[in-house]
Design an enzyme around this catalytic site. Structure first.
Site, PDB file in Angstrom:
ATOM      1  N   GLY A  41       0.835  -1.204   0.000  1.00 51.68           N
ATOM      2  CA  GLY A  41       0.000   0.000   0.000  1.00 51.68           C
ATOM      3  C   GLY A  41       0.863   1.244   0.000  1.00 51.68           C
ATOM      4  O   GLY A  41       2.000   1.207  -0.476  1.00 51.68           O
ATOM      5  N   GLU A  94       5.698  -3.249   0.734  1.00 50.26           N
ATOM      6  CA  GLU A  94       5.673  -3.115  -0.723  1.00 50.26           C
ATOM      7  C   GLU A  94       4.957  -1.805  -1.017  1.00 50.26           C
ATOM      8  O   GLU A  94       3.731  -1.733  -0.955  1.00 50.26           O
ATOM      9  CB  GLU A  94       4.928  -4.306  -1.358  1.00 50.26           C
ATOM     10  CG  GLU A  94       5.476  -5.681  -0.968  1.00 50.26           C
ATOM     11  CD  GLU A  94       6.888  -5.936  -1.475  1.00 50.26           C
ATOM     12  OE1 GLU A  94       7.271  -5.343  -2.503  1.00 50.26           O
ATOM     13  OE2 GLU A  94       7.622  -6.717  -0.848  1.00 50.26           O
ATOM     14  N   CYS A 116       1.743  -0.259  -9.250  1.00 49.07           N
ATOM     15  CA  CYS A 116       2.942   0.277  -8.618  1.00 49.07           C
ATOM     16  C   CYS A 116       4.128   0.300  -9.565  1.00 49.07           C
ATOM     17  O   CYS A 116       5.003   1.141  -9.438  1.00 49.07           O
ATOM     18  CB  CYS A 116       3.273  -0.537  -7.376  1.00 49.07           C
ATOM     19  SG  CYS A 116       3.455  -2.283  -7.728  1.00 49.07           S
ATOM     20  N   GLY A 173       2.270   2.498   5.566  1.00 46.40           N
ATOM     21  CA  GLY A 173       3.449   1.659   5.811  1.00 46.40           C
ATOM     22  C   GLY A 173       4.168   2.072   7.092  1.00 46.40           C
ATOM     23  O   GLY A 173       4.606   1.231   7.879  1.00 46.40           O
TER      24      GLY A 173
HETATM   25  P1  NAD Z   1      -5.172   0.567   0.205  1.00 45.97           P
HETATM   26  O1  NAD Z   1      -6.019   1.740   0.567  1.00 45.97           O
HETATM   27  O2  NAD Z   1      -5.797  -0.634  -0.405  1.00 45.97           O
HETATM   28  O3  NAD Z   1      -4.373   0.165   1.524  1.00 45.97           O
HETATM   29  C1  NAD Z   1      -3.604  -1.011   1.633  1.00 45.97           C
HETATM   30  C2  NAD Z   1      -4.030  -1.761   2.870  1.00 45.97           C
HETATM   31  O4  NAD Z   1      -3.759  -0.991   4.034  1.00 45.97           O
HETATM   32  C3  NAD Z   1      -5.525  -2.067   2.916  1.00 45.97           C
HETATM   33  O5  NAD Z   1      -5.700  -3.378   3.352  1.00 45.97           O
HETATM   34  C4  NAD Z   1      -6.041  -1.046   3.899  1.00 45.97           C
HETATM   35  O6  NAD Z   1      -7.234  -1.425   4.534  1.00 45.97           O
HETATM   36  C5  NAD Z   1      -4.907  -0.999   4.885  1.00 45.97           C
HETATM   37  N1  NAD Z   1      -4.904   0.193   5.728  1.00 45.97           N
HETATM   38  C6  NAD Z   1      -5.235   1.444   5.381  1.00 45.97           C
HETATM   39  N2  NAD Z   1      -5.066   2.279   6.438  1.00 45.97           N
HETATM   40  C7  NAD Z   1      -4.626   1.521   7.470  1.00 45.97           C
HETATM   41  C8  NAD Z   1      -4.265   1.780   8.822  1.00 45.97           C
HETATM   42  N3  NAD Z   1      -4.315   3.009   9.323  1.00 45.97           N
HETATM   43  N4  NAD Z   1      -3.828   0.751   9.568  1.00 45.97           N
HETATM   44  C9  NAD Z   1      -3.729  -0.492   9.067  1.00 45.97           C
HETATM   45  N5  NAD Z   1      -4.078  -0.799   7.797  1.00 45.97           N
HETATM   46  C10 NAD Z   1      -4.518   0.184   7.004  1.00 45.97           C
HETATM   47  O7  NAD Z   1      -4.042   0.977  -0.778  1.00 45.97           O
HETATM   48  P2  NAD Z   1      -3.430   2.416  -1.109  1.00 45.97           P
HETATM   49  O8  NAD Z   1      -2.773   2.937   0.079  1.00 45.97           O
HETATM   50  O9  NAD Z   1      -4.373   3.227  -1.876  1.00 45.97           O
HETATM   51  O10 NAD Z   1      -2.306   1.859  -2.117  1.00 45.97           O
HETATM   52  C11 NAD Z   1      -1.778   2.565  -3.150  1.00 45.97           C
HETATM   53  C12 NAD Z   1      -0.280   2.539  -2.992  1.00 45.97           C
HETATM   54  O11 NAD Z   1       0.174   1.187  -2.917  1.00 45.97           O
HETATM   55  C13 NAD Z   1       0.437   3.150  -4.165  1.00 45.97           C
HETATM   56  O12 NAD Z   1       1.464   3.968  -3.699  1.00 45.97           O
HETATM   57  C14 NAD Z   1       1.008   1.964  -4.895  1.00 45.97           C
HETATM   58  O13 NAD Z   1       2.159   2.239  -5.637  1.00 45.97           O
HETATM   59  C15 NAD Z   1       1.292   1.018  -3.763  1.00 45.97           C
HETATM   60  N6  NAD Z   1       1.344  -0.351  -4.249  1.00 45.97           N
HETATM   61  C16 NAD Z   1       2.524  -0.998  -4.145  1.00 45.97           C
HETATM   62  C17 NAD Z   1       2.635  -2.278  -4.647  1.00 45.97           C
HETATM   63  C18 NAD Z   1       3.943  -3.026  -4.571  1.00 45.97           C
HETATM   64  O14 NAD Z   1       3.946  -4.230  -4.835  1.00 45.97           O
HETATM   65  N7  NAD Z   1       5.040  -2.384  -4.234  1.00 45.97           N
HETATM   66  C19 NAD Z   1       1.535  -2.906  -5.219  1.00 45.97           C
HETATM   67  C20 NAD Z   1       0.336  -2.203  -5.287  1.00 45.97           C
HETATM   68  C21 NAD Z   1       0.263  -0.922  -4.800  1.00 45.97           C
END
Ligand code: NAD
Length: 488
Positions: free
Chosen positions: A195, A217, A255, A200
């Site tokens: 995410g 990731e 990503c 993170g």
């Molecule tokens: P998202 O909103 O789906 O969040 C990811 C996860 O985090 C979800 O399960 C969500 O419920 C959880 N989450 C959110 N807030 C939280 C909190 N406060 N505490 C615990 N868990 C929580 O995803 P996003 O953030 O919109 O993701 C987009 C980002 O992810 C982009 O920057 C993208 O590049 C990156 N991404 C990276 C990869 C990789 O493999 N490196 C793959 C896909 C996406």
């Protein structure tokens, strides 16, 4: 069926249940691991249509794209894991120095225990099941929290995982950030989070309480260098692949999608014309490109196009329809480098093209930037390729293609620096969720007293010989002492 927070009064009961399943020892059995992998393969193949429907509901993905990016690539990976599992799980012999004879050393992979996986919404099947499969192959019990932003896929996983896998050792927990935060109050043996970097940081901070290792990731801005390509065919192939990696993979919401292009000034007009004509041939129907996730992301992307200087840099597209959540493939030429579109991860169908005087200048452009997940370059110049590998840093480098590295089981996938850490895919997923335990078997047969006090210079000399592996002189010295009756 689906586990919801509250079913046990809190998530505590659910987490305790998964740990109990792990402590039972059954997840360590190779047969159990194989059965879970077979279950996953059956689920993904038998429920293929339901997966396509869920991905269409969540993201408007075409079924062919869903097969290419999620189902097909995943089943291939699951089969690879199943086929190699016994080998990966087998203890590995390690070399030991002669001085320790008789002795055997083994590196034994053991499961880390109970694993928590957070997946993201853009590849909501692959980013959930690829890490899950490796965690199960490594013999762990797992709690998976799919992204609430892909609700149909999350509901599919919650309904089907318990039907195909060991429902006590693998749990799906649905919910948003509050559920994620509640999960983080518990003790885990490993956490994989996919995410954004803001969350993170929250995950890492909370994991520190229990000293839980994490793999993050995250996202980044993946640049793509396009060198001057002389052959018409090479140009066309490059453009096909750029479109594949920008607009045909979840509409750029990936990503490792190309974030922006770096190209020599003289080549930019040719590139733009070719991109336009090829887009016209590829995207003949709106349904051939995924839509934007939701209104929030739609407005975020629209916001990236705000501002006079950015707007006037648009050379193609720019139209957006809130009703259908679709944004036209949009190309920008030289938007300001300090504008949001050039400082934030785009994660959508907007492609800035930045021109440089000479292709080699790209390296100086990239060096001071945060390390991205991937760097791409379309070039036939071997010297440039060598320089990119040697002088830049990123999760991966791909020449003359883009995004395809995601589909390889034989290479690690993951970021570096601000794009995250911890690598997975294929054997690397197995390793991410395993602890390599050293098992040393010695015997009580031989004993060298020079390793113990009381110390003297003779012992010092003997130890120096040992660490130099100077066995000839060591044996002579030992014999001399023995013959002289000076054994210690
Ligand atoms: P998202 O909103 O789906 O969040 C990811 C996860 O985090 C979800 O399960 C969500 O419920 C959880 N989450 C959110 N807030 C939280 C909190 N406060 N505490 C615990 N868990 C929580 O995803 P996003 O953030 O919109 O993701 C987009 C980002 O992810 C982009 O920057 C993208 O590049 C990156 N991404 C990276 C990869 C990789 O493999 N490196 C793959 C896909 C996406």
């Amino acid at each position: 069926m689906e586990e919801k927070p509250g079913q046990y009064g809190s998530l505590g009961g659910l987490v305790a249940g998964v740990r109990e399943a792990y402590e039972s020892g059954r997840t360590k059995e190779v047969e159990w691991r194989q059965a879970q992998l077979r279950g996953l393969i059956r689920m993904v193949t038998e429920e293929e249509d339901a997966i396509f429907d869920a991905l269409h509901e969540d993201l408007g993905k075409h079924r062919v794209e869903s097969f290419r990016d999620e189902v097909g690539v995943l089943v291939k990976s699951l089969r690879n894991t199943l086929q190699n599992l016994k080998n990966w799980a087998a203890p590995e012999k390690a070399q030991v120095p002669l001085i320790s004879f008789p002795c055997k050393a083994l590196v034994v992979p053991e499961p880390v225990g109970v694993v928590l996986i957070f997946s993201c919404w853009n590849l909501p099947i692959g980013l959930a099941l690829e890490p899950l499969s490796g965690a199960l192959a490594a013999g762990n019990a797992v709690v998976l929290k799919p992204s609430e932003l892909a609700p149909s896929t999350a509901a599919f996983l919650a309904a089907n995982i318990p039907r195909y896998l060991d429902a006590k050792a693998v749990k799906i927990v649905q919910g948003g950030p509050e559920v994620g935060e509640e999960l983080m109050e518990h003790r885990w043996d490993k956490i994989l989070f996919t995410g954004n970097a803001r969350v993170g940081r929250i995950i890492m901070t909370k994991a520190a309480k229990h000293l839980t290792p994490v793999a993050l990731e995250l996202g980044s801005k993946c640049p793509c260098i396009v060198d001057f390509l002389y052959s018409k065919r090479d140009c066309q192939v490059a453009v096909n692949r750029i479109i594949g990696a920008k607009w045909s993979t979840c509409a750029g919401q990936a990503c490792i999608a190309i974030d922006y292009i770096l190209v020599e000034e003289r080549f930019a007009p040719i590139l733009i014309e070719l991109l336009k004509s090829t887009l016209k041939r590829f995207l003949t129907e709106p349904g051939f490109m995924a839509r934007i996730l939701n209104e929030k992301h739609f407005h975020r992307l629209r916001g990236l196009l705000e501002g006079h200087e950015v707007k006037s840099s648009i050379v193609h597209g720019g139209h957006a329809d809130l009703k259908t959540l679709r944004i036209e493939p949009t190309i920008l030429l030289n938007p300001p480098l300090d504008s949001d579109i050039m400082t934030e991860e785009i994660f959508g169908p907007l492609l800035p093209i930045i021109t440089v005087k000479k292709t080699e200048d790209c390296i100086a452009f990239l060096k001071p930037k945060p390390k991205p997940l991937a760097i791409y370059a379309f070039t036939n110049d071997e010297k440039l390729k060598q320089r990119i590998v040697a002088e830049t840093s990123s999760g991966s480098v791909t020449f003359n293609d883009a995004i395809v590295q995601y589909g390889l089981d034989s290479v690690p996938f993951g970021g570096i620096g601000q794009s995250g850490f911890g690598q997975y895919h294929g054997k690397y997923t197995f390793e991410l969720f395993s602890h390599r335990k050293t098992v040393l078997r010695r015997s009580l047969l031989l004993e060298f007293m020079f390793r113990y006090p009381p110390w003297d210079e003779h012992k010092m000399r003997m130890l120096r010989r040992v660490f130099r592996f100077d066995y000839v002189s060591l044996v002579i010295a030992l014999l001399a002492f023995w013959l002289l009756g000076l054994r210690r």
